[in-house]
Scaffold this motif. Sequence first.
Motif, mmCIF file in Angstrom:
data_model
loop_
_atom_site.group_PDB
_atom_site.id
_atom_site.type_symbol
_atom_site.label_atom_id
_atom_site.label_comp_id
_atom_site.label_asym_id
_atom_site.label_seq_id
_atom_site.Cartn_x
_atom_site.Cartn_y
_atom_site.Cartn_z
ATOM 1 N N PRO A 101 0.809 -1.225 0.000
ATOM 2 C CA PRO A 101 0.000 0.000 0.000
ATOM 3 C C PRO A 101 0.843 1.277 0.000
ATOM 4 O O PRO A 101 0.557 2.225 -0.728
ATOM 5 N N GLN A 102 1.920 1.267 0.784
ATOM 6 C CA GLN A 102 2.802 2.458 0.823
ATOM 7 C C GLN A 102 3.383 2.758 -0.554
ATOM 8 O O GLN A 102 3.520 3.912 -0.935
ATOM 9 N N GLU A 103 3.747 1.682 -1.263
ATOM 10 C CA GLU A 103 4.295 1.853 -2.609
ATOM 11 C C GLU A 103 3.260 2.504 -3.535
ATOM 12 O O GLU A 103 3.563 3.429 -4.268
ATOM 13 N N TYR A 104 2.036 1.982 -3.443
ATOM 14 C CA TYR A 104 0.952 2.564 -4.249
ATOM 15 C C TYR A 104 0.762 4.039 -3.915
ATOM 16 O O TYR A 104 0.670 4.889 -4.799
ATOM 17 N N GLU A 105 0.694 4.316 -2.625
ATOM 18 C CA GLU A 105 0.369 5.681 -2.182
ATOM 19 C C GLU A 105 1.336 6.732 -2.720
ATOM 20 O O GLU A 105 0.989 7.893 -2.825
ATOM 21 N N LYS A 106 2.563 6.280 -3.060
ATOM 22 C CA LYS A 106 3.555 7.256 -3.539
ATOM 23 C C LYS A 106 3.058 8.007 -4.770
ATOM 24 O O LYS A 106 3.409 9.160 -4.986
ATOM 25 N N THR A 107 2.279 7.331 -5.617
ATOM 26 C CA THR A 107 1.867 7.974 -6.870
ATOM 27 C C THR A 107 0.358 7.983 -7.106
ATOM 28 O O THR A 107 -0.122 8.621 -8.032
ATOM 29 N N MET A 108 -0.373 7.268 -6.259
ATOM 30 C CA MET A 108 -1.817 7.128 -6.483
ATOM 31 C C MET A 108 -2.560 8.395 -6.074
ATOM 32 O O MET A 108 -2.338 8.907 -4.988
ATOM 33 N N THR A 109 -3.445 8.878 -6.941
ATOM 34 C CA THR A 109 -4.196 10.096 -6.608
ATOM 35 C C THR A 109 -5.337 9.757 -5.659
ATOM 36 O O THR A 109 -5.819 8.628 -5.633
ATOM 37 N N GLU A 110 -5.779 10.753 -4.901
ATOM 38 C CA GLU A 110 -6.898 10.543 -3.978
ATOM 39 C C GLU A 110 -8.170 11.131 -4.569
ATOM 40 O O GLU A 110 -8.136 12.161 -5.232
ATOM 41 N N ILE A 111 -9.297 10.480 -4.289
ATOM 42 C CA ILE A 111 -10.560 10.955 -4.870
ATOM 43 C C ILE A 111 -11.312 11.834 -3.882
ATOM 44 O O ILE A 111 -11.814 12.887 -4.237
ATOM 45 N N PHE A 112 -11.414 11.369 -2.647
ATOM 46 C CA PHE A 112 -12.117 12.135 -1.616
ATOM 47 C C PHE A 112 -11.110 12.474 -0.500
ATOM 48 O O PHE A 112 -11.206 11.926 0.603
ATOM 49 N N PRO A 113 -10.144 13.348 -0.773
ATOM 50 C CA PRO A 113 -9.107 13.600 0.226
ATOM 51 C C PRO A 113 -9.659 14.100 1.563
ATOM 52 O O PRO A 113 -9.080 13.835 2.612
ATOM 53 N N GLY A 114 -10.787 14.783 1.527
ATOM 54 C CA GLY A 114 -11.348 15.329 2.765
ATOM 55 C C GLY A 114 -12.207 14.320 3.495
ATOM 56 O O GLY A 114 -11.939 13.967 4.648
#
Length: 599
Positions: free
Chosen positions: A175-188
Motif C-alpha cells: 500500500p505504501q508503494e501505491y500511495e507514492k503515486t496514487m491520486t486521492e478521490i475524496f481527500p477530505g
Amino acid sequence: MELKQSYFELYGENEITQYRWEQLQEIIAAAKAGRSPELKKQDKEGNQWYLSEKMAGMMLYVDRFSENLKGFEDKIDYLAELGITYVHFMPLLKSREGNNDGGYAVSDYLSVDRKFGTMRQLERVVKLLKKRGIRTCIDFVLNHTAKEHVWVQEYKKGNHDYDNMYHMFDDDRVPQEYEKTMTEIFPGVAPGNFTWYPDLNKYVMTRFYEFQWDLNYSNPQVFNKIVEVLLTLANKGIDIFRLDAIPYMWKEIGTRCMNHPKVHTLLQMMYQIVQEVCPSVIFLGEAIVEPHEIVKYFGTKEAKECNVMYNASLMVLLWSSLATRDVRLMERSLSKDYGVPADGVWINYGRCHDDIGWGFETDLLSELGWDPEAHKQFMIRFMEGRYPGSFSTGELYEFNPVTLDARNSGTFASMCGLEQALKEKHSYKIELAVKRILLLNSIIISYTGIPLFYSGDEIGQLNDWSYKEVPEEAGDSRWLHRPKMDWEAAQKREDLTTVQGQIFQGIRRMLEIRRNCEYFRSDLKSTPVDLDNPAVFGFHKENKMMVLANFSEQEQWVDADRFSWFGLPGEMTDMLTGRPVRSYSNKILLGPYEYLWLV
Ligand code: GLC
C-alpha cells in the motif's frame, strides 16, 4: 485486436487464463441463448440510434423522483411531455445499508434495492418506457463494490473462487508503494486509498469511501464476473450502461492508477462482447478527467470503447462564461480538435448529481492572460456565492484549507441566481435568473451531442439544505443539489407567469424543435465562430444553422459581417420564435441573455 488475443495478452498465456477464458465463453454463450426475441429484433438495428436528434436524457434518483419503481410508472407521461427519450436511473441495484454514496456501493449486482422495488418491476418499467420511445440507462458501478458485496461474503466463507477479487495486502508495504503515486478521490471525507481490517488481518484498497472496495481487474475472474453481470442486465432490456469511474479500473504501482492504458483494453474487450451478444446496447463512460484523456475513452475506429461520454469540459466552460460574462475561453476550448471519432458523442449537461471540479485547460487561460489559479479561485468563490456581486448560491465540496482548493455544489437554478432572487423577492433578478437558466439550456440542447437534464432542473428546483439534518448525508455537500422532486411545483408548469412554467416550457419547446430537425443529429459537428464580442458565444453546425448567445445581462451588438458567409440578417429566421432577424447597419442586437437559433 481479437478478443481472445487481448484477453491472453492482458492475463498471460497460462493455465489459469485458459480456464477463465473457457468460462468467459460459457458466459457469452449463455447470455446469447438467454436474449429474448424482442431484444434480438432490436439488436438487428445496431447501435447507431444514439446519434439521432431525438435523443434527450433525464437522470434521476428513483426514490427522490417517485418514491419507487411502481410510482415511477405514473410519471412516464411527465417525462414524455418534456420530450425525454432516455431515462438514466441513478444507482438502483442493491446497495449497503447506511451510507452507500448515493447507491454507488453495490452489495448485489443482480437485485434491485428493496427501497426501489424488484427486478421484475424494473423490467416492467423498461418495457413501458420502450413503448413510449424512451430508452433506459442504468448506473453500472464496476470499479468497486460495497464491502458487504456477495463476492466479499463468498471470500470470507473461504470459497477460493473468490480469492483476489479485491486488492488485499498482509501489511502496509505494498500500500505504501501505491500511495507514492496514487491520486486521492475524496481527500477530505475519505482520505487515503487503503483501509486496515483487523477481522481479516488485511489492508484493502478503498479508493473512494472506506466501504467501497476496489475490484482487482488483474484477476480474469473479476472481468468474467463483471461481464456476466453486464450481460444479465442487458438481457433485462437495459439500453445504456453508465460505466462509473472507469479511469480508476486498473491499478499499478508507480502510476497514478488513473487512465492506465489497460483500462482501455478492458473497455475494448467489453465493447467487443456487447457487439457479439447484444449489439443494440451502448456504453456511456464516466471519466471526469482532462479533455485529451476523456476522448481516449471513445476508443478508436478499430478498437471502440464508449459510445457516449460526459462533456465535462462544456459544462465547466458554460459556468465560467456565465460568471465572467466572457465566452472567449469556451470559444477557444471548443475550437480545439481533440480527435473525437465520428460516432463518438458527448452528453451535454449543466448539472448532474456530482460536484463541479474546475478542470480548465491552463494553457488556454494563459493565452487569454488569465492566471489559472486565480480563475479557479474566482469560480470557486463565485459559485459558492461569496464573490462580491455573485448571483449564485451554493456550497463548497472537498474544501482544502491549506491550498484553498475546492469543488462546488448547488442546483442549476440556484447557481443561475434563482435562489438569491427569490429570497430578495426581486422581480427583475428573478427574470434574469430564468434567462440564465434558459440560456445555458439553449447551448446544451443545440450544441452537438445529447442533452441531459438532472430531474427537477426543468422546473428550476433550488438547493436542498435539509441534507444537513440527515446523518449519512450531512458530510457530503453533493446532497445539496439532489433535492426531492417537487411535484406540487411541477403542477405549475403550464402557467407561464411562474418560473416553473417559463423554464419547463422553454426547455420543452427547444427539445421539440430539436427532435424535428436533422441539424441536431449528433454527427453534425458544431464549430465556434469568433464574433469579436467577448460576451457573445456563436457557433454554426456545418453551415446549416447558427447559434448566437449573449452571456451577459447587458444588451450586446453583434456584427453580422462576422458570419456573412452564413447569410444576411434579413434572410435569417430564428427557429425558436419563427421571426426574421432584423439588423441595424448590418449589426444584430441581442437582449440580456438572449439566444437565437438561426437558419
Ligand atoms: C462516480 C459517481 C459519484 C460516486 C463515484 C464513486 O464518480 O458519479 O457520485 O461517488 O463514482 O462510485
